[in-house]
Design an enzyme around this catalytic site. Structure first.
Site, PDB file in Angstrom:
ATOM      1  N   THR A   1       0.844  -1.182   0.000  1.00 26.92           N
ATOM      2  CA  THR A   1       0.000   0.000   0.000  1.00 26.92           C
ATOM      3  C   THR A   1       0.884   1.239   0.000  1.00 26.92           C
ATOM      4  OG1 THR A   1      -1.737   1.210   1.184  1.00 26.92           O
ATOM      5  CG2 THR A   1      -0.223  -0.091   2.531  1.00 26.92           C
TER       6      THR A   1
ATOM      7  N   HIS B   1       1.431 -11.610  13.936  1.00 25.84           N
ATOM      8  CA  HIS B   1       2.409 -12.062  14.926  1.00 25.84           C
ATOM      9  C   HIS B   1       2.221 -13.524  15.315  1.00 25.84           C
ATOM     10  CE1 HIS B   1       5.761 -11.437  17.389  1.00 25.84           C
ATOM     11  NE2 HIS B   1       5.422 -10.317  18.006  1.00 25.84           N
TER      12      HIS B   1
END
Length: 547
Positions: free
Chosen positions: A462, A519
């Protein structure tokens, strides 16, 4: 000639409904098979809906801006025997009317004054110019509700066009003429031409529960008088309430106006419907309506719309692509524990390399941006750190390390964020990537992307720096496990060794990077190593020759 109804097809995987944004044809237009007839926005993209028939547009059943479930009738075509036979072969799995229509196609075509069913003793259909009646969808819908043959209505508009007022006048005139007749002498209203072979199916915008409303209105002497307007302004939520309650939005009384046109709220629709169902009871006070609105999400939403309008606020529907983006962001944010790693690359050499290659790219008709360089650097990082090019499949309790390098490029459009995917980045050169990215981005802004072009990504980029900004915390394009945000390439102060060996602060072009990871799959140390690999290739563009 026979009339064939066409239903909204499944225009994408898992799509249950779509908003009919615009019609590309009008009644009377000649169309060919596979010719686009409408633009429909789903929760995935804006797509064109092609015709399944060669023929003439007979009727449009849906108004622009309406939400239509997949499988509802949106348009009908008048097709000849050959076109009917070909379409029937293509639509072998459609409803039972296909069988009856194809059987009718084997028989000689009836004369214009023949009845719909051979055994019925119904009045003949009057002749109309070119065998076609000109009437808008609203007038045809009203004719069906009143049991009027629209072809028998004398139109007062240009070229004999039939309006809703003409339909009402015809219905009232017919009722007056048959008032003194016995039941046995009264002719049975014949269906409109577009109802041929439709059985008990209704169009996507026909009144639901209309018969019950009519019966209840006839049963009580205190039923409210229908307004009978030709044009009514209302929000989509209000129109849905009207359809659910079996109420014609044009009949709902209202004193509110917008831009000179009558404006109806959900409260007014509910009050009118309640009065029709229980005409002997007094109309609920505004306080009662407001109290009931809390139980009806659509009514509550429309009440909020009315309050917003009174205060000058603008209410924008939350649906289509915008709603899909919201749901996807929510799913990602609350499923994958996000961690964002920030770093900055010093890209003097990258700026020089692009400047050197721009003339060659322009001579080949390619606009070269920094994006292809970044894509190649990311592939280098993904090859060294494959967990960032993976997908966690919780049900299988497995992490799938992807071998394809398909990079999604987030593109800001008027409808929201689109993410077209560039496949096999590792197998393409800089100019080829630049050309493909430019093409996908342009078509994304024009809403011309195909759903398939936004699938299969393994990693997303992005570029918020194109608008302005340095760092961000981008949300992962779930079920991917990482996304890289790019800041603006600008000159910023950096510390470098001077000619005398002493450190000094100098301006240099830098590229801020924001890497968000899942994560559960990627540790912070691996994220930092991936970022270092990407920066190394951006700061030394010659390394990209190996990618």
């Amino acid at each position: 000639m026979t009339v064939k109804e066409f239903k909204l097809p499944d225009v994408g995987e898992g799509v249950a409904e779509g908003e009919l944004v615009s019609w590309l044809v009008a009644p009377g237009d000649r169309v060919e098979e596979d010719q686009p007839v409408a633009e429909v926005e789903t929760d995935k993209a804006l797509v064109e809906v092609p015709s399944s028939y060669d023929g003439t547009v007979e009727e449009l059943f849906v108004e622009e801006g309406e939400m239509v479930p997949v499988g509802d009738v949106i348009i009908s075509f008048r097709v000849d025997e050959d076109g009917d036979a070909g379409a029937a072969a293509a639509d072998a799995g459609s409803d039972a009317e296909s069988d009856s229509d194809s059987a009718a196609a084997d028989e000689p075509e009836p004369e214009p004054d023949a009845t719909a069913d051979e055994g019925d003793a119904e009045p003949a259909e009057p002749d109309t110019p070119s065998g076609r009646t000109f009437a808008p969808p609203s007038a045809r819908r009203l004719a069906r509700e009143l049991g009027v043959d629209v072809a028998a209505v004398e139109g007062s508009g240009p070229g004999g066009r039939v309006s809703e007022a003409d339909v009402r006048a015809h219905a009232e005139g017919g009722a007056a003429e048959s008032g003194g007749s016995s039941d046995g002498d009264a002719p049975t209203p014949r269906p409109a031409p577009t109802d041929t072979g439709s059985g008990e199916r209704k169009s996507a915008v026909s009144k639901r529960g209309g018969d019950e409303s009519a019966d209840s209105a006839a049963a009580g002497g205190n039923a409210p008088e229908p307004a009978g307007r030709e044009t009514t302004l209302a929000t989509p939520a209000t129109r849905k309430v009207a359809r659910d309650r079996g109420v014609d939005i044009d009949d709902v009384p209202t004193d509110e106006t917008r831009d000179g046109e009558a404006f109806v709220t959900a409260e007014a629709v509910n009050a009118y419907a309640d009065a029709l169902e229980s005409p002997a009871e007094p109309t609920p006070e505004p306080a009662d309506v407001d109290a009931g609105a809390g139980d009806d999400p659509a009514a509550a939403s429309d009440a909020a719309d009315a309050a917003a309008a009174a205060s000058g606020d603008e209410t924008v529907p939350y649906r289509g692509v915008r709603r899909t983006i919201g749901k996807q962001m929510e799913r990602s944010k609350f499923t994958a524990p996000h961690v964002t790693h920030h770093d900055t690359a010093e890209v003097d050499s990258l700026v020089d390399a692009r400047a050197d290659l721009k003339p060659t790219a322009e001579s080949e008709g390619v606009k070269l941006t920094y994006m292809p360089f970044v894509m190649k650097a990311i592939v280098a990082g993904l090859k060294e750190h494959p967990y960032l090019n993976s997908e966690l499949r919780e049900e299988d309790e497995a992490i799938v390390l992807k071998k394809d390098y398909n990079l999604g490029i987030a593109v800001a459009t008027d409808a929201g964020l689109m993410v077209p995917v560039v496949d096999d980045v590792d197998e393409k050169g800089l100019f080829e990537l630049a050309d493909e990215v430019n093409d996908l981005a342009a078509r994304a802004r024009e809403r011309k992307l195909k759903p398939a072009e936004m699938k299969g990504g393994t990693f997303t980029i992005t570029n918020f720096g194109a608008i302005g900004g340095e760092y961000a915390t981008p949300i992962i394009n779930y079920p991917e496990t990482a996304i890289l945000g790019l800041g603006a390439i600008e000159e910023r102060p950096v510390v470098r060794e001077g000619a005398d060996g002493a450190s000094e602060v100098v301006p240099a072009p830098t590229l801020p990077l924001s890497l968000s990871i899942d994560h559960r799959v990627v540790d912070g140390a691996i994220a930092a190593q991936f970022a270092n690999t990407v920066m190394e290739h951006l700061e030394n563009p010659l390394l990209l020759l190996n990618e």
